[in-house]
Design an enzyme around this catalytic site. Structure first.
Site, PDB file in Angstrom:
ATOM      1  N   ILE A 194     -76.112  65.703 -11.180  1.00 11.16           N
ATOM      2  CA  ILE A 194     -76.825  66.144  -9.974  1.00 11.16           C
ATOM      3  C   ILE A 194     -76.103  67.306  -9.331  1.00 11.16           C
ATOM      4  CG2 ILE A 194     -77.556  65.464  -7.654  1.00 11.16           C
ATOM      5  CD1 ILE A 194     -77.860  62.588  -8.792  1.00 11.16           C
ATOM      6  N   ALA A 217     -76.327  60.425  -2.169  1.00 13.77           N
ATOM      7  CA  ALA A 217     -75.639  59.539  -3.112  1.00 13.77           C
ATOM      8  C   ALA A 217     -75.729  58.089  -2.646  1.00 13.77           C
ATOM      9  CB  ALA A 217     -74.187  59.982  -3.273  1.00 13.77           C
ATOM     10  N   ARG A 218     -74.851  57.665  -1.745  1.00 18.05           N
ATOM     11  CA  ARG A 218     -74.856  56.328  -1.177  1.00 18.05           C
ATOM     12  C   ARG A 218     -74.334  56.388   0.248  1.00 18.05           C
ATOM     13  NH1 ARG A 218     -77.956  55.290  -4.470  1.00 18.05           N
ATOM     14  NH2 ARG A 218     -78.027  53.557  -5.971  1.00 18.05           N
ATOM     15  N   ASP A 229     -80.442  61.086   2.825  1.00 14.61           N
ATOM     16  CA  ASP A 229     -81.451  60.353   2.054  1.00 14.61           C
ATOM     17  C   ASP A 229     -81.029  58.911   1.829  1.00 14.61           C
ATOM     18  OD1 ASP A 229     -83.938  60.362   0.401  1.00 14.61           O
ATOM     19  OD2 ASP A 229     -82.534  59.950  -1.232  1.00 14.61           O
ATOM     20  N   GLU A 282     -80.342  49.681   4.163  1.00 13.52           N
ATOM     21  CA  GLU A 282     -81.671  50.147   3.774  1.00 13.52           C
ATOM     22  C   GLU A 282     -82.601  48.960   3.555  1.00 13.52           C
ATOM     23  OE1 GLU A 282     -81.432  52.727   0.388  1.00 13.52           O
ATOM     24  OE2 GLU A 282     -80.012  54.093   1.338  1.00 13.52           O
ATOM     25  N   HIS A 331     -84.553  57.453   1.155  1.00 13.93           N
ATOM     26  CA  HIS A 331     -84.012  57.200  -0.185  1.00 13.93           C
ATOM     27  C   HIS A 331     -85.067  57.512  -1.257  1.00 13.93           C
ATOM     28  CE1 HIS A 331     -80.860  54.621  -2.507  1.00 13.93           C
ATOM     29  NE2 HIS A 331     -81.281  55.638  -3.224  1.00 13.93           N
TER      30      HIS A 331
END
Length: 328
Positions: free
Chosen positions: A176, A251-252, A276, A281, A300
């Site tokens: 990425i 990413a996270r 994102d 979540e 996300h």
């Protein structure tokens, strides 16, 4: 990379009882409408039976009944606590749709009870890079706030950051990040990167993490979530960033000390964040991040393009086929 996990299912959408796969069958436990359609389309007549649960908001407690003894679970976003996994009789393999199962389960604990988790890499590198690129642009131009204000009847005009000539710092340099580097260099940005293991890449300067944070106008995160990377972007590291920098995270969420990030956004230390992914979540209603004007939010969805969806489900089905072949 192999871990341990568990998953769910409910309703049969695509199933072929005549396939000679013995007791092997798979359940896609939490398919949204798009992934349901892709799964049905890519499932072959000679594949193992596949049940697709079209209720994507299944709870962990519903997983044992949904799997109903299936040895393979395909999981997109459902949490699988270890105590629930113990109740999933017959579960041997989980095919996780992505690279970050640790946000949803404890891979090591699951491995201890005999469940192997398979992850999928590379399926959406371009899609996620384009999302990060879009969040960077939206943050630099303050599009999100101007859009909200104009819809409310306010003519808000905002000064912007011109990205050409600025420095983009990539924390982690997998597929990425490589795609994002290509895009950023195309608009004339200087690209620097830090990776946990040594790498080289044309047009990218590799530096220490502290150097990257101090020099970057935009910092974009591209790391897997592990015990080593959890909370990597601490309050101290945020303080070391350039004043007025932009933070992008596709990413996270748990890579960042969320409270420290929020404080930096409120103080103006960070000019903007394009996010994102989040620590929790789906994001709870009324979360403080939804109240800050200098945050652009995405649910996300960085990888959700038709091309990436096809790659993702195709790879998941390939995992299932390999599992059956190796167990035959």
């Amino acid at each position: 990379m192999t871990f341990t996990l568990s998953a769910v299912a409910s309703r049969t959408v695509s199933e072929n009882p005549s396939t000679d796969t013995g007791a092997w069958r798979a359940v896609f436990v939490d398919a949204n409408p798009t992934l349901s359609e892709v799964s049905s389309r890519l499932h072959r007549a000679d594949d193992l039976p596949l049940t697709i649960n079209r209720q994507p908001n299944i709870t962990p407690a519903e997983l044992p009944a949904a799997l109903a003894g299936a040895p393979i679970a395909i999981v997109d976003h459902t949490h699988l606590p270890t105590d629930i996994a113990r109740q999933c009789e017959g579960l041997k393999h989980v095919v996780f749709l992505g690279t970050g199962p640790r946000s949803y389960m404890n891979p090591e604990e699951l491995a201890d009870i005999g469940i192997t988790v398979h992850t999928i890499k590379g399926y959406g590198d371009t899609a996620v890079a384009e999302c990060a690129f879009g969040l960077m642009w939206a943050a630099a131009r303050n599009f999100g706030r101007m859009d909200r204000e104009m819809r409310a009847g306010n003519w808000l005009r905002s000064d912007a950051l011109q990205l050409t000539g600025k420095t983009l710092g990539l924390v982690g340099f997998g597929g990425i990040a490589q795609e994002l580097a290509r895009l950023a260099r195309g608009i004339g940005m200087r690209v620097i990167a830090w990776n946990r293991t040594p790498k080289t890449h044309e047009g990218v300067e590799f530096v220490e993490l502290d150097t990257l944070l101090a020099q970057s106008d935009v910092v974009s995160l591209h790391l897997l979530l592990t015990d080593e990377t959890r909370g990597l972007i601490t309050a101290e590291r945020i303080a070391s960033m350039r004043d007025g920098a932009i933070l992008v995270n596709t990413a996270r969420g748990a890579l960042v000390d969320e409270a420290a990030m929020i404080a930096a956004l409120e103080s103006g230390k960070l000019a903007h964040a394009g996010l994102d992914v989040f620590t929790v979540e789906p994001m709870p209603a009324g979360h403080v991040l939804t109240t800050l004007p200098n945050v652009t939010l995405s649910a996300h969805s960085a990888f959700r393009t038709p091309e990436a969806n096809n790659n993702l489900i195709g790879a998941a089905l390939d995992h299932c086929r390999r599992i059956v072949k190796t167990q035959a």
